[in-house]
Design a protein around this motif. Structure first.
Motif, PDB file in Angstrom:
ATOM      1  N   CYS A  16       2.957  13.410  -3.235  1.00 25.18           N
ATOM      2  CA  CYS A  16       2.997  11.973  -3.535  1.00 25.18           C
ATOM      3  C   CYS A  16       4.387  11.396  -3.266  1.00 25.18           C
ATOM      4  N   ALA A  17       5.424  12.207  -3.587  1.00 24.84           N
ATOM      5  CA  ALA A  17       6.782  11.717  -3.345  1.00 24.84           C
ATOM      6  C   ALA A  17       6.989  11.469  -1.859  1.00 24.84           C
ATOM      7  N   ALA A  18       6.214  12.161  -1.024  1.00 25.08           N
ATOM      8  CA  ALA A  18       6.374  11.996   0.421  1.00 25.08           C
ATOM      9  C   ALA A  18       5.602  10.800   0.943  1.00 25.08           C
ATOM     10  N   GLY A  19       5.086   9.955   0.065  1.00 23.15           N
ATOM     11  CA  GLY A  19       4.568   8.708   0.592  1.00 23.15           C
ATOM     12  C   GLY A  19       3.173   8.297   0.167  1.00 23.15           C
ATOM     13  N   CYS A  20       2.728   8.663  -1.027  1.00 26.98           N
ATOM     14  CA  CYS A  20       1.426   8.176  -1.494  1.00 26.98           C
ATOM     15  C   CYS A  20       1.470   6.659  -1.653  1.00 26.98           C
ATOM     16  N   GLN A  21       0.413   6.005  -1.243  1.00 26.75           N
ATOM     17  CA  GLN A  21       0.337   4.576  -1.516  1.00 26.75           C
ATOM     18  C   GLN A  21      -0.396   4.429  -2.830  1.00 26.75           C
ATOM     19  N   ASP A  22       0.334   4.057  -3.860  1.00 31.58           N
ATOM     20  CA  ASP A  22      -0.273   3.922  -5.167  1.00 31.58           C
ATOM     21  C   ASP A  22      -1.214   2.726  -5.129  1.00 31.58           C
ATOM     22  N   ALA A  23      -2.502   2.992  -5.401  1.00 29.21           N
ATOM     23  CA  ALA A  23      -3.498   1.916  -5.322  1.00 29.21           C
ATOM     24  C   ALA A  23      -3.143   0.771  -6.260  1.00 29.21           C
ATOM     25  N   ALA A  24      -2.439   1.089  -7.356  1.00 25.87           N
ATOM     26  CA  ALA A  24      -2.104   0.044  -8.319  1.00 25.87           C
ATOM     27  C   ALA A  24      -0.830  -0.699  -7.930  1.00 25.87           C
ATOM     28  N   ASP A  25      -0.119  -0.179  -6.952  1.00 30.11           N
ATOM     29  CA  ASP A  25       1.162  -0.788  -6.590  1.00 30.11           C
ATOM     30  C   ASP A  25       1.399  -0.709  -5.081  1.00 30.11           C
ATOM     31  N   PRO A  26       0.534  -1.348  -4.297  1.00 23.16           N
ATOM     32  CA  PRO A  26       0.728  -1.317  -2.839  1.00 23.16           C
ATOM     33  C   PRO A  26       1.904  -2.212  -2.451  1.00 23.16           C
ATOM     34  N   PRO A  27       2.480  -1.998  -1.264  1.00 21.32           N
ATOM     35  CA  PRO A  27       3.576  -2.873  -0.844  1.00 21.32           C
ATOM     36  C   PRO A  27       3.070  -4.300  -0.653  1.00 21.32           C
ATOM     37  N   ALA A 225      -7.683  -0.847  14.384  1.00 21.46           N
ATOM     38  CA  ALA A 225      -8.364  -2.050  13.904  1.00 21.46           C
ATOM     39  C   ALA A 225      -9.211  -1.719  12.672  1.00 21.46           C
ATOM     40  N   LYS A 226      -9.821  -0.544  12.690  1.00 19.98           N
ATOM     41  CA  LYS A 226     -10.644  -0.118  11.561  1.00 19.98           C
ATOM     42  C   LYS A 226      -9.796   0.044  10.294  1.00 19.98           C
ATOM     43  N   LEU A 227      -8.613   0.602  10.475  1.00 22.97           N
ATOM     44  CA  LEU A 227      -7.705   0.768   9.335  1.00 22.97           C
ATOM     45  C   LEU A 227      -7.278  -0.591   8.765  1.00 22.97           C
ATOM     46  N   THR A 302      -1.325  -1.256   5.914  1.00 24.08           N
ATOM     47  CA  THR A 302      -1.796  -0.416   7.022  1.00 24.08           C
ATOM     48  C   THR A 302      -0.694   0.541   7.481  1.00 24.08           C
ATOM     49  N   VAL A 303       0.510  -0.020   7.633  1.00 20.44           N
ATOM     50  CA  VAL A 303       1.660   0.790   8.053  1.00 20.44           C
ATOM     51  C   VAL A 303       1.886   1.939   7.072  1.00 20.44           C
ATOM     52  N   TRP A 304       1.850   1.622   5.793  1.00 22.09           N
ATOM     53  CA  TRP A 304       2.122   2.627   4.766  1.00 22.09           C
ATOM     54  C   TRP A 304       1.055   3.714   4.742  1.00 22.09           C
ATOM     55  N   ARG A 305      -0.186   3.275   4.867  1.00 21.53           N
ATOM     56  CA  ARG A 305      -1.275   4.247   4.829  1.00 21.53           C
ATOM     57  C   ARG A 305      -1.190   5.204   6.022  1.00 21.53           C
ATOM     58  N   ALA A 307       1.474   6.007   7.838  1.00 25.17           N
ATOM     59  CA  ALA A 307       2.647   6.880   7.748  1.00 25.17           C
ATOM     60  C   ALA A 307       2.477   7.927   6.658  1.00 25.17           C
ATOM     61  N   ALA A 308       1.985   7.491   5.506  1.00 28.80           N
ATOM     62  CA  ALA A 308       1.866   8.406   4.373  1.00 28.80           C
ATOM     63  C   ALA A 308       0.833   9.500   4.644  1.00 28.80           C
ATOM     64  N   SER A 309      -0.152   9.194   5.486  1.00 28.50           N
ATOM     65  CA  SER A 309      -1.196  10.187   5.773  1.00 28.50           C
ATOM     66  C   SER A 309      -0.804  11.074   6.945  1.00 28.50           C
ATOM     67  N   GLY A 310       0.406  10.871   7.469  1.00 32.75           N
ATOM     68  CA  GLY A 310       0.822  11.671   8.622  1.00 32.75           C
ATOM     69  C   GLY A 310       0.016  11.320   9.863  1.00 32.75           C
ATOM     70  N   PHE A 311      -0.422  10.096   9.952  1.00 31.51           N
ATOM     71  CA  PHE A 311      -1.155   9.580  11.126  1.00 31.51           C
ATOM     72  C   PHE A 311      -2.454  10.340  11.375  1.00 31.51           C
ATOM     73  N   LYS A 312      -3.075  10.823  10.320  1.00 29.69           N
ATOM     74  CA  LYS A 312      -4.291  11.626  10.534  1.00 29.69           C
ATOM     75  C   LYS A 312      -5.422  10.781  11.132  1.00 29.69           C
ATOM     76  N   ASP A 313      -5.399   9.459  10.889  1.00 29.68           N
ATOM     77  CA  ASP A 313      -6.428   8.597  11.470  1.00 29.68           C
ATOM     78  C   ASP A 313      -6.134   8.219  12.921  1.00 29.68           C
ATOM     79  N   LEU A 314      -4.923   8.544  13.376  1.00 27.48           N
ATOM     80  CA  LEU A 314      -4.535   8.229  14.760  1.00 27.48           C
ATOM     81  C   LEU A 314      -3.937   9.471  15.392  1.00 27.48           C
ATOM     82  N   PRO A 315      -4.732  10.490  15.626  1.00 23.68           N
ATOM     83  CA  PRO A 315      -4.158  11.721  16.194  1.00 23.68           C
ATOM     84  C   PRO A 315      -3.586  11.474  17.593  1.00 23.68           C
ATOM     85  N   LYS A 316      -2.558  12.227  17.923  1.00 24.86           N
ATOM     86  CA  LYS A 316      -1.912  12.089  19.250  1.00 24.86           C
ATOM     87  C   LYS A 316      -2.866  12.472  20.360  1.00 24.86           C
TER      88      LYS A 316
END
Ligand SMILES: [Zn+2]
Length: 316
Positions: A16-27, A225-227, A302-305, A307-316
């Motif tokens: 989480c310290a590495a970038g969880c987007q807290d649902a209760a406190d999004p940017p 776009a989906k994200l 979107t940016v936070w999600r 980055a925090a997920s390690g771009f798993k939704d946008l694989p290289k």
């Protein structure tokens, strides 16, 4: 509690310290602040590519960044980039979690908007409140939020906010007229060997309309776009966003051509039958803090999600 459970709990905390987007406190940005930045940019008057107006706009954006509390102190950087007459402004926010495998060569996301205005012979003092200043206001307020938010929600990748010059065609869009700044920026990434580390590009254009409805450009990368649509829903703004099916020539296009996933958040219905677009009616009374905030918050989430997920939704 067993040692094993304790270890598991610690591991979760570290992740989480590495970038969880807290649902209760999004940017989220300060909409009024974004509006003040938009007003400041608008008050400079016409900001046409290759004129003193665009150069002054770039210097003004640079000054806002330099004076922004905490930006430079936290390792952020700002610079005006050419080449030649091009006056792009780049604000770099480094990651707050160092990826030791990558060192300084970290992945990053580009968030863009254009800061130039259309040259209109019929309206020589055209200063583009929506078509120009709204995106500038959004990005500056997003930078401010990132600087503060990253202290509590560290991010394992960099964010580069880029204010493009020369988006508007001086005559009409050709290979060399229009999108000049974004093309130059992508060329620079390729030349510097940074292109592969640019994992995504999120563009905001004409997002200040009081009557906001964003149709994502139809040539946006589908997964991205989906994200955006998912984050619009999560932010409670689903009614203000549609996936869109019309391809748009905008500053996300050079990124797409370079193989970088990109999405364009644009409201291309400005006034009845788009009648405020590129006319003297594009004035500050047509845009609102609420609309800029709506678009900027969804973009930032979107940016936070990503980055925090390690771009798993946008694989290289
Ligand atoms: Zn325009």
């Amino acid at each position: 509690m067993t040692c094993r459970f304790l270890f598991a709990a610690c591991a979760v905390l570290l992740v989480c310290a590495a970038g969880c987007q807290d649902a209760a406190d999004p940017p989220a940005i300060d909409g009024e602040l974004a509006m003040r930045y938009a007003q400041g940019n608008y008050d400079l008057g016409p900001r046409i590519y290759r004129t003193e107006g665009a150069a002054k706009s770039a210097e003004w954006i640079e000054k806002q960044a330099i004076e922004m509390p905490g930006l430079l102190e936290s390792g952020g950087r700002v610079r005006i980039i050419g080449p030649g007459a091009v006056k792009n402004v780049e604000i770099v926010i480094p990651p707050t979690v160092r990826n030791t495998a990558q060192g300084d060569d970290c992945d990053f996301i580009v968030v863009g908007a254009h800061h130039d205005t259309k040259r209109l012979f019929s309206v020589p003092d055209f200063a583009g409140a929506n078509d120009g200043a709204s995106g500038v206001g959004a990005l500056l307020a997003m930078v401010r939020t990132c600087v503060e938010y990253m202290q509590k929600r560290p991010l394992p990748c960099g964010i580069r906010f880029v204010f493009f010059d020369g988006e508007e065609a001086l005559y009409q869009y050709t290979e060399t007229d229009g999108l000049v700044g974004s093309r130059a920026y992508v060329d620079m990434l390729a030349k510097n060997g940074e292109k592969d580390r640019c994992r995504a590009m999120v563009l905001l254009d004409m997002i200040g309309d009081r009557d906001l409805h964003i149709d994502l450009a139809g040539n946006s990368t589908p997964a991205l776009a989906k994200l955006v649509m998912a984050e619009a829903e999560a932010a409670g703004h689903a009614d203000k966003f549609s996936p869109g099916d019309t391809a748009i020539l905008d500053d996300h296009y050079p990124f797409l051509q370079a193989g970088i996933p990109a999405v364009d958040l644009i409201d291309f219905q400005f006034g009845p039958q788009n009648c405020y677009w590129h006319t003297g009616a594009d004035t500050m009374d047509k845009i609102s803090a609420e609309s800029i905030k709506c678009a900027a918050d969804v973009a930032l989430r979107t940016v936070w999600r990503l980055a925090a997920s390690g771009f798993k939704d946008l694989p290289k």
